[in-house]
Design an enzyme around this catalytic site. Structure first.
Site, PDB file in Angstrom:
ATOM      1  N   HIS A 181      16.822   8.406  16.947  1.00  0.00           N
ATOM      2  CA  HIS A 181      18.392   8.579  17.730  1.00  0.00           C
ATOM      3  C   HIS A 181      17.608   9.390  19.122  1.00  0.00           C
ATOM      4  O   HIS A 181      18.365   8.938  20.005  1.00  0.00           O
ATOM      5  CB  HIS A 181      19.031   9.714  17.311  1.00  0.00           C
ATOM      6  CG  HIS A 181      19.130   9.811  15.983  1.00  0.00           C
ATOM      7  ND1 HIS A 181      19.730   8.485  15.459  1.00  0.00           N
ATOM      8  CD2 HIS A 181      18.881  10.131  14.649  1.00  0.00           C
ATOM      9  CE1 HIS A 181      19.993   8.589  14.282  1.00  0.00           C
ATOM     10  NE2 HIS A 181      19.725   9.205  13.676  1.00  0.00           N
TER      11      HIS A 181
ATOM     12  N   ASP B 279      11.996  11.282  11.868  1.00  0.00           N
ATOM     13  CA  ASP B 279      13.747  10.984  11.429  1.00  0.00           C
ATOM     14  C   ASP B 279      14.355  11.262  12.880  1.00  0.00           C
ATOM     15  O   ASP B 279      15.910  10.719  12.664  1.00  0.00           O
ATOM     16  CB  ASP B 279      13.853  11.712  10.876  1.00  0.00           C
ATOM     17  CG  ASP B 279      14.952  12.071   9.882  1.00  0.00           C
ATOM     18  OD1 ASP B 279      15.746  11.613   9.368  1.00  0.00           O
ATOM     19  OD2 ASP B 279      15.976  12.874   9.773  1.00  0.00           O
TER      20      ASP B 279
ATOM     21  N   HIS C 164      23.648   6.058  14.646  1.00  0.00           N
ATOM     22  CA  HIS C 164      24.992   6.022  15.033  1.00  0.00           C
ATOM     23  C   HIS C 164      24.965   7.321  15.715  1.00  0.00           C
ATOM     24  O   HIS C 164      26.402   7.822  16.204  1.00  0.00           O
ATOM     25  CB  HIS C 164      25.630   7.409  13.669  1.00  0.00           C
ATOM     26  CG  HIS C 164      24.578   8.637  12.893  1.00  0.00           C
ATOM     27  ND1 HIS C 164      23.274   8.188  12.153  1.00  0.00           N
ATOM     28  CD2 HIS C 164      25.297   9.613  13.462  1.00  0.00           C
ATOM     29  CE1 HIS C 164      23.242   9.726  12.102  1.00  0.00           C
ATOM     30  NE2 HIS C 164      23.848  10.782  13.040  1.00  0.00           N
TER      31      HIS C 164
ATOM     32  N   LYS D 121      27.947   7.957  19.250  1.00  0.00           N
ATOM     33  CA  LYS D 121      28.903   8.789  19.924  1.00  0.00           C
ATOM     34  C   LYS D 121      29.304   8.278  21.153  1.00  0.00           C
ATOM     35  O   LYS D 121      29.136   7.948  21.756  1.00  0.00           O
ATOM     36  CB  LYS D 121      28.245  10.572  19.677  1.00  0.00           C
ATOM     37  CG  LYS D 121      27.967  10.227  17.517  1.00  0.00           C
ATOM     38  CD  LYS D 121      26.834  11.115  17.842  1.00  0.00           C
ATOM     39  CE  LYS D 121      26.372  11.969  16.546  1.00  0.00           C
ATOM     40  NZ  LYS D 121      27.862  12.236  15.537  1.00  0.00           N
TER      41      LYS D 121
ATOM     42  N   LYS E 230      14.732  21.776  11.915  1.00  0.00           N
ATOM     43  CA  LYS E 230      15.954  22.209  10.642  1.00  0.00           C
ATOM     44  C   LYS E 230      16.022  23.543  10.708  1.00  0.00           C
ATOM     45  O   LYS E 230      15.046  24.248  11.032  1.00  0.00           O
ATOM     46  CB  LYS E 230      15.004  21.604   9.486  1.00  0.00           C
ATOM     47  CG  LYS E 230      16.002  19.827   8.895  1.00  0.00           C
ATOM     48  CD  LYS E 230      16.816  19.067   8.378  1.00  0.00           C
ATOM     49  CE  LYS E 230      16.985  18.306   8.315  1.00  0.00           C
ATOM     50  NZ  LYS E 230      18.741  17.400   8.436  1.00  0.00           N
TER      51      LYS E 230
ATOM     52  N   LYS F  54      18.524   2.910   9.723  1.00  0.00           N
ATOM     53  CA  LYS F  54      17.568   3.771  10.368  1.00  0.00           C
ATOM     54  C   LYS F  54      17.002   4.244   9.092  1.00  0.00           C
ATOM     55  O   LYS F  54      17.942   4.824   8.291  1.00  0.00           O
ATOM     56  CB  LYS F  54      17.374   4.731  11.790  1.00  0.00           C
ATOM     57  CG  LYS F  54      18.217   5.833  11.013  1.00  0.00           C
ATOM     58  CD  LYS F  54      17.271   6.911  10.636  1.00  0.00           C
ATOM     59  CE  LYS F  54      17.846   8.135  11.002  1.00  0.00           C
ATOM     60  NZ  LYS F  54      16.919   9.991  10.721  1.00  0.00           N
TER      61      LYS F  54
ATOM     62  N   ARG G 158      23.897  -1.020  -8.992  1.00  0.00           N
ATOM     63  CA  ARG G 158      23.668  -1.354 -10.120  1.00  0.00           C
ATOM     64  C   ARG G 158      24.452  -0.351 -11.406  1.00  0.00           C
ATOM     65  O   ARG G 158      25.481  -1.854 -12.665  1.00  0.00           O
ATOM     66  CB  ARG G 158      22.192  -1.275 -10.648  1.00  0.00           C
ATOM     67  CG  ARG G 158      21.270  -1.830  -9.642  1.00  0.00           C
ATOM     68  CD  ARG G 158      20.168  -1.296 -10.617  1.00  0.00           C
ATOM     69  NE  ARG G 158      19.643   0.003  -9.926  1.00  0.00           N
ATOM     70  CZ  ARG G 158      18.724   0.410 -10.444  1.00  0.00           C
ATOM     71  NH1 ARG G 158      17.481   0.580 -11.457  1.00  0.00           N
ATOM     72  NH2 ARG G 158      18.587   1.934 -10.055  1.00  0.00           N
TER      73      ARG G 158
ATOM     74  N   GLU H  64      19.873  21.735  13.947  1.00  0.00           N
ATOM     75  CA  GLU H  64      20.672  21.877  12.621  1.00  0.00           C
ATOM     76  C   GLU H  64      20.653  23.170  11.928  1.00  0.00           C
ATOM     77  O   GLU H  64      19.394  24.078  12.113  1.00  0.00           O
ATOM     78  CB  GLU H  64      20.061  20.495  11.317  1.00  0.00           C
ATOM     79  CG  GLU H  64      20.423  19.421  11.942  1.00  0.00           C
ATOM     80  CD  GLU H  64      22.375  18.755  11.287  1.00  0.00           C
ATOM     81  OE1 GLU H  64      22.145  19.865  11.150  1.00  0.00           O
ATOM     82  OE2 GLU H  64      22.230  17.991  11.913  1.00  0.00           O
TER      83      GLU H  64
END
Length: 511
Positions: A263, A258, A201, A205, A363, A171, A65, A239
């Site tokens: 994954h 997630d 993704h 790898k 996380k 995703k 936009r 992570e």
């Protein structure tokens, strides 16, 4: 062999496959003003151009936009490539040639006129850049806009043309099994399943791809790849960062949705799948889908023992005060979402019956690392027991990030008198072994989509099979009130995750 025709090579020998056979194409990126385009897509496309893996008959149209001219968009993308290009220096001359094919078309996904204008631009590019009418539509938008964009493309007649037309989406593919099926049905109104590329993704790898080479390209591993020799498998995706400003999104998704649903279940399927008869997209994905359908679906009584949810709380790490998830911007003070998820899965087939697959992700863990650890059964008789031997299982470790490689851990005699055994390791590292840069996942996957190779992409039945596995866990957690937070930032997660393994006599490997 005809002059000028390249010999067909073993695909495992080339990290970006099928060099020399890349067709002309226009890549249309919806949501081109977003982070994904700047951080991943344009740097990956530029790198392909730098290595001369893209044809001269190539173009990119960015659309969003935001009002911009072609030149303004080019300059913005140039700055992004300079900033986010990995393991390479920026070549201004290569960029100048590449940038001549970069264009911008402002438009609103809800406005039919935007697609009409896009159609006109595609027609011009087909003639000027000689792309043969081939178009890859990349939806770098919010998932809630996938149906809208696909309908706009289809209603404007852009899903069909002189060349092939393909749709690539990121995703998550739905919020649950029902919404995933609904999304697929809407996409199928305008695109055939063979023309829909669902990107994961992780599958791009190198180490994940190398699982297939390791297993099926060597004679020494596959005979051991079964319940007779493998004790258990651990998959860790940790992570060290928090939600990084994505608190509102994460509050709706959570770690199980997630990471594990897409994954990590895809990684698990690649580890455990049966060999395909040939290395082609249809057969490899058939086997991966078959494996996903073989994972035992937990009943409500099993979820409590085989799945653990966690949420990080505030802590002081490295001299800095780290906020808990509930203190992150956009997150509700009593949020019940999981920032950590661990589960024990079993595969109900001849090869893997009884072998636990432990999967965890989270996380604010101590470090950023993704790896697969395959632990083999101990020797049947401890011949050197009582000789100062350190008990250590044989491990095959596949490191996915941050440094991709493979390690094999086994026992060896310690130098000196006596028979004392100590663990040693044989390591394989991509950089030192091949002396060349490992391509990013997006380089590999974008080129594959242009080539029409869907081997590393997720198919509709695979998406539904993955949702089938995690839905009982999601339903149980939705009806339960957790005492969150239950692990401090900087730790390896909640104690219940350790207890989940301890019940079967195992402990989490600390990478």
């Amino acid at each position: 062999m005809q002059p000028g025709v390249l010999p067909v090579q073993n695909p495992f020998l080339d990290p970006l496959r099928f060099e020399g056979r890349v067709p002309g194409v226009t890549v249309v990126i919806f949501g081109a003003n977003g982070d994904l385009t700047k951080r991943k897509l344009l740097p990956a496309l530029y790198r392909l151009a730098l290595e001369r893996r893209l044809p001269q008959e190539f173009a990119v149209i960015g659309t969003s936009r935001t009002l911009m001219s072609d030149e303004q968009f080019r300059e913005k993308m140039r700055s992004a490539v300079v900033e986010f290009l990995e393991n390479s220096s920026f070549d201004a001359d290569i960029w100048d040639g590449f940038a001549r094919g970069i264009l911008y078309q402002p438009g609103d996904l809800r406005d039919p006129a935007s697609y009409t204008a896009l159609a006109g631009r595609l027609g011009e590019i087909e003639q000027s850049r000689r792309t043969g009418g081939n178009v890859l539509f990349y939806l770098s938008t919010q998932p809630s806009q996938y149906e809208l964009a696909a309908a706009g493309i289809g209603n404007a007649g852009l899903a069909r043309g002189n060349g092939w037309r393909r749709l690539l989406i990121e995703k998550p593919f739905g919020h649950d099994a029902a919404s995933a099926r609904e999304l697929t049905a809407k996409l199928h109104e305008h695109f055939q399943e063979s023309d829909i590329y669902r990107i994961d993704h992780y599958l791009g790898k190198e180490t994940v791809q190398n699982i297939l080479a390791l297993r099926f390209g060597n004679g020494i591993f596959e005979p051991l790849w079964n319940r007779r020799y493998v004790n258990h498998v651990q998959v860790t995706a940790a992570e060290s960062i928090g939600v990084e400003g994505r608190g509102a999104y994460y509050q709706e998704a959570g770690a199980l949705r997630d990471m594990i649903q897409n994954h990590l279940l895809q990684v698990m399927a690649t580890i455990a799948m049966e060999p395909s008869s040939t290395y082609d997209a249809q057969r490899v994905r058939d086997e991966r889908a078959k494996l996903l359908r073989s994972i035992r679906v937990m009943n409500p009584e099993e979820v409590g023992e085989n799945a653990v949810a966690g949420q990080y709380g505030p802590a002081r790490v490295g001299g800095a005060d780290i906020p808990g998830f509930r203190q992150e911007p956009g997150v509700e003070p009593e949020a019940q979402v999981d920032t950590y998820a661990a589960a024990t899965f079993f595969i109900e087939n001849w090869r893997w019956s009884g072998v636990p697959f432990f999967i965890r992700t989270g996380k604010r863990l101590p470090k950023r690392v993704t790896e697969i650890a395959i632990e083999f059964n101990s020797a049947p008789h401890l011949l050197f027991d009582g000789h100062g031997t350190v008990a250590a299982p044989n491990l095959l470790i596949l490191r996915i990030q941050p440094e991709e490689g493979i390690s094999l851990k086994f026992l060896s005699k310690q130098p000196g008198a006596g028979m004392t055994l100590r663990p040693v390791s044989m390591d394989f590292n991509y950089g030192s072994s091949f002396g060349e840069r490992t391509p990013t996942a997006y380089e590999t996957l974008l080129l594959d989509a242009v080539l029409g190779d869907a081997t590393l992409y997720t198919r509709q039945d695979m998406v539904e099979a993955s949702w089938r596995v995690v839905e009982p866990i999601l339903e149980d957690w939705a009806n339960r009130k957790f005492d969150f937070p239950n692990y401090p930032a900087g730790s390896w997660g909640p104690e219940k995750a350790d207890a989940m393994l301890a019940r079967r006599g195992h402990t989490w490997r600390q990478p």
